[in-house]
Design a protein around this motif. Structure first.
Motif, PDB file in Angstrom:
ATOM      1  N   LEU A  22       0.861  -1.182   0.000  1.00  0.00           N
ATOM      2  CA  LEU A  22       0.000   0.000   0.000  1.00  0.00           C
ATOM      3  C   LEU A  22       0.892   1.225   0.000  1.00  0.00           C
ATOM      4  O   LEU A  22       1.608   1.475   0.955  1.00  0.00           O
ATOM      5  N   ALA A  23       0.906   1.945  -1.058  1.00  0.00           N
ATOM      6  CA  ALA A  23       1.703   3.166  -1.140  1.00  0.00           C
ATOM      7  C   ALA A  23       0.767   4.317  -1.448  1.00  0.00           C
ATOM      8  O   ALA A  23      -0.090   4.223  -2.301  1.00  0.00           O
ATOM      9  N   GLN A  24       0.927   5.380  -0.700  1.00  0.00           N
ATOM     10  CA  GLN A  24       0.101   6.541  -0.948  1.00  0.00           C
ATOM     11  C   GLN A  24       0.851   7.782  -0.514  1.00  0.00           C
ATOM     12  O   GLN A  24       1.796   7.717   0.257  1.00  0.00           O
ATOM     13  N   GLU A  25       0.412   8.901  -1.024  1.00  0.00           N
ATOM     14  CA  GLU A  25       1.017  10.173  -0.656  1.00  0.00           C
ATOM     15  C   GLU A  25      -0.115  11.159  -0.437  1.00  0.00           C
ATOM     16  O   GLU A  25      -1.016  11.278  -1.245  1.00  0.00           O
ATOM     17  N   VAL A  26      -0.075  11.815   0.722  1.00  0.00           N
ATOM     18  CA  VAL A  26      -1.084  12.803   1.051  1.00  0.00           C
ATOM     19  C   VAL A  26      -0.373  14.148   1.124  1.00  0.00           C
ATOM     20  O   VAL A  26       0.635  14.289   1.805  1.00  0.00           O
ATOM     21  N   ALA A  27      -0.885  15.141   0.421  1.00  0.00           N
ATOM     22  CA  ALA A  27      -0.255  16.463   0.427  1.00  0.00           C
ATOM     23  C   ALA A  27      -1.177  17.471   1.077  1.00  0.00           C
ATOM     24  O   ALA A  27      -2.354  17.512   0.798  1.00  0.00           O
ATOM     25  N   LEU A  28      -0.625  18.264   1.962  1.00  0.00           N
ATOM     26  CA  LEU A  28      -1.360  19.343   2.589  1.00  0.00           C
ATOM     27  C   LEU A  28      -0.399  20.511   2.678  1.00  0.00           C
ATOM     28  O   LEU A  28       0.536  20.477   3.455  1.00  0.00           O
ATOM     29  N   SER A  29      -0.593  21.521   1.888  1.00  0.00           N
ATOM     30  CA  SER A  29       0.307  22.658   1.709  1.00  0.00           C
ATOM     31  C   SER A  29       1.721  22.123   1.497  1.00  0.00           C
ATOM     32  O   SER A  29       1.962  21.407   0.552  1.00  0.00           O
ATOM     33  N   THR A  30       2.661  22.451   2.370  1.00  0.00           N
ATOM     34  CA  THR A  30       4.029  21.974   2.197  1.00  0.00           C
ATOM     35  C   THR A  30       4.333  20.791   3.105  1.00  0.00           C
ATOM     36  O   THR A  30       5.475  20.449   3.322  1.00  0.00           O
ATOM     37  N   PHE A  31       3.320  20.173   3.639  1.00  0.00           N
ATOM     38  CA  PHE A  31       3.474  18.993   4.489  1.00  0.00           C
ATOM     39  C   PHE A  31       3.005  17.781   3.697  1.00  0.00           C
ATOM     40  O   PHE A  31       1.920  17.785   3.129  1.00  0.00           O
ATOM     41  N   ARG A  41       5.129  -1.198   7.788  1.00  0.00           N
ATOM     42  CA  ARG A  41       4.590  -0.030   7.096  1.00  0.00           C
ATOM     43  C   ARG A  41       5.449   1.164   7.491  1.00  0.00           C
ATOM     44  O   ARG A  41       5.599   1.477   8.667  1.00  0.00           O
ATOM     45  N   VAL A  42       6.031   1.822   6.511  1.00  0.00           N
ATOM     46  CA  VAL A  42       6.864   3.000   6.749  1.00  0.00           C
ATOM     47  C   VAL A  42       6.046   4.235   6.389  1.00  0.00           C
ATOM     48  O   VAL A  42       5.504   4.335   5.289  1.00  0.00           O
ATOM     49  N   VAL A  43       5.959   5.153   7.333  1.00  0.00           N
ATOM     50  CA  VAL A  43       5.254   6.414   7.137  1.00  0.00           C
ATOM     51  C   VAL A  43       6.320   7.505   7.171  1.00  0.00           C
ATOM     52  O   VAL A  43       6.985   7.693   8.181  1.00  0.00           O
ATOM     53  N   GLU A  44       6.495   8.186   6.044  1.00  0.00           N
ATOM     54  CA  GLU A  44       7.505   9.244   5.951  1.00  0.00           C
ATOM     55  C   GLU A  44       6.818  10.600   6.038  1.00  0.00           C
ATOM     56  O   GLU A  44       5.891  10.873   5.289  1.00  0.00           O
ATOM     57  N   LEU A  45       7.300  11.428   6.951  1.00  0.00           N
ATOM     58  CA  LEU A  45       6.765  12.775   7.115  1.00  0.00           C
ATOM     59  C   LEU A  45       7.729  13.764   6.479  1.00  0.00           C
ATOM     60  O   LEU A  45       8.933  13.698   6.712  1.00  0.00           O
ATOM     61  N   VAL A  46       7.199  14.672   5.670  1.00  0.00           N
ATOM     62  CA  VAL A  46       8.013  15.677   5.003  1.00  0.00           C
ATOM     63  C   VAL A  46       7.384  17.039   5.282  1.00  0.00           C
ATOM     64  O   VAL A  46       6.264  17.307   4.861  1.00  0.00           O
ATOM     65  N   ASN A  50      -1.682  19.917   9.896  1.00  0.00           N
ATOM     66  CA  ASN A  50      -0.614  18.929   9.709  1.00  0.00           C
ATOM     67  C   ASN A  50      -0.700  17.822  10.753  1.00  0.00           C
ATOM     68  O   ASN A  50      -0.550  16.638  10.423  1.00  0.00           O
ATOM     69  N   CYS A  51      -0.941  18.179  11.998  1.00  0.00           N
ATOM     70  CA  CYS A  51      -1.073  17.162  13.049  1.00  0.00           C
ATOM     71  C   CYS A  51      -2.314  16.300  12.822  1.00  0.00           C
ATOM     72  O   CYS A  51      -2.263  15.082  12.989  1.00  0.00           O
ATOM     73  N   ARG A  52      -3.405  16.929  12.435  1.00  0.00           N
ATOM     74  CA  ARG A  52      -4.628  16.154  12.165  1.00  0.00           C
ATOM     75  C   ARG A  52      -4.402  15.183  11.009  1.00  0.00           C
ATOM     76  O   ARG A  52      -4.849  14.034  11.047  1.00  0.00           O
ATOM     77  N   GLU A  53      -3.705  15.643   9.984  1.00  0.00           N
ATOM     78  CA  GLU A  53      -3.439  14.788   8.825  1.00  0.00           C
ATOM     79  C   GLU A  53      -2.548  13.600   9.215  1.00  0.00           C
ATOM     80  O   GLU A  53      -2.755  12.477   8.756  1.00  0.00           O
ATOM     81  N   PHE A  54      -1.557  13.851  10.059  1.00  0.00           N
ATOM     82  CA  PHE A  54      -0.692  12.772  10.530  1.00  0.00           C
ATOM     83  C   PHE A  54      -1.503  11.735  11.317  1.00  0.00           C
ATOM     84  O   PHE A  54      -1.377  10.535  11.090  1.00  0.00           O
ATOM     85  N   ARG A  55      -2.349  12.201  12.222  1.00  0.00           N
ATOM     86  CA  ARG A  55      -3.185  11.281  13.010  1.00  0.00           C
ATOM     87  C   ARG A  55      -4.086  10.465  12.088  1.00  0.00           C
ATOM     88  O   ARG A  55      -4.209   9.249  12.240  1.00  0.00           O
ATOM     89  N   SER A  56      -4.702  11.117  11.112  1.00  0.00           N
ATOM     90  CA  SER A  56      -5.570  10.414  10.162  1.00  0.00           C
ATOM     91  C   SER A  56      -4.798   9.388   9.339  1.00  0.00           C
ATOM     92  O   SER A  56      -5.295   8.288   9.073  1.00  0.00           O
ATOM     93  N   ALA A  57      -3.587   9.757   8.940  1.00  0.00           N
ATOM     94  CA  ALA A  57      -2.762   8.822   8.163  1.00  0.00           C
ATOM     95  C   ALA A  57      -2.420   7.581   8.985  1.00  0.00           C
ATOM     96  O   ALA A  57      -2.458   6.463   8.467  1.00  0.00           O
ATOM     97  N   LEU A  58      -2.085   7.775  10.261  1.00  0.00           N
ATOM     98  CA  LEU A  58      -1.800   6.608  11.116  1.00  0.00           C
ATOM     99  C   LEU A  58      -3.048   5.751  11.297  1.00  0.00           C
ATOM    100  O   LEU A  58      -2.981   4.524  11.236  1.00  0.00           O
ATOM    101  N   ASP A  59      -4.189   6.395  11.519  1.00  0.00           N
ATOM    102  CA  ASP A  59      -5.443   5.645  11.666  1.00  0.00           C
ATOM    103  C   ASP A  59      -5.731   4.832  10.410  1.00  0.00           C
ATOM    104  O   ASP A  59      -6.167   3.680  10.490  1.00  0.00           O
TER     105      ASP A  59
END
Length: 108
Positions: free
Chosen positions: A1-10, A21-26, A34-43
């Motif tokens: 499962l590979a995906q990329e979520v973009a939110l402004s520059t995050f 599963r590797v989750v890379e934060l940029v 950004n924090c909400r998106e990270f939490r949603s991505a982990l969920d």
């Protein structure tokens, strides 16, 4: 499962490395979207059946107390769910600024 979520520059990129599963934060992990998106991505990773999650922090130039809180909260939630959770490639300046680095399992 590979995906990329973009939110402004995050950005959040995910990929599998064997059964991990590797989750890379940029970008900056700070209060708000950004924090909400990270939490949603982990969920989403949990819902997809991931049992081992490593968050690569190597491209986080800055993190505030909300970002730290997300890591601590993730550690608690995922551990309670029986999921292995660890951080890797924590930038030195982030580690040096925050005593929290000992609170969460790290992978070299």
């Amino acid at each position: 499962l590979a995906q990329e979520v973009a939110l402004s520059t995050f950005f959040i990129k995910t990929h599998d490395h064997g059964n991990i599963r590797v989750v890379e934060l940029v970008g900056k992990l700070t209060i708000g979207a950004n924090c909400r998106e990270f939490r949603s991505a982990l969920d989403a990773q949990v819902q997809s059946g991931a049992t081992h999650i490593i968050v690569n922090c190597g491209q986080i130039p800055m993190m505030d107390s909300s970002g730290i809180g997300e890591f601590v909260g993730a550690q608690q939630r995922l551990t309670q769910a029986g999921i292995t959770f660890a951080l890797c490639d924590i930038p030195k300046k982030v580690k040096d600024l925050h005593f929290w680095s000992g609170e969460i399992k790290k992978v070299k």
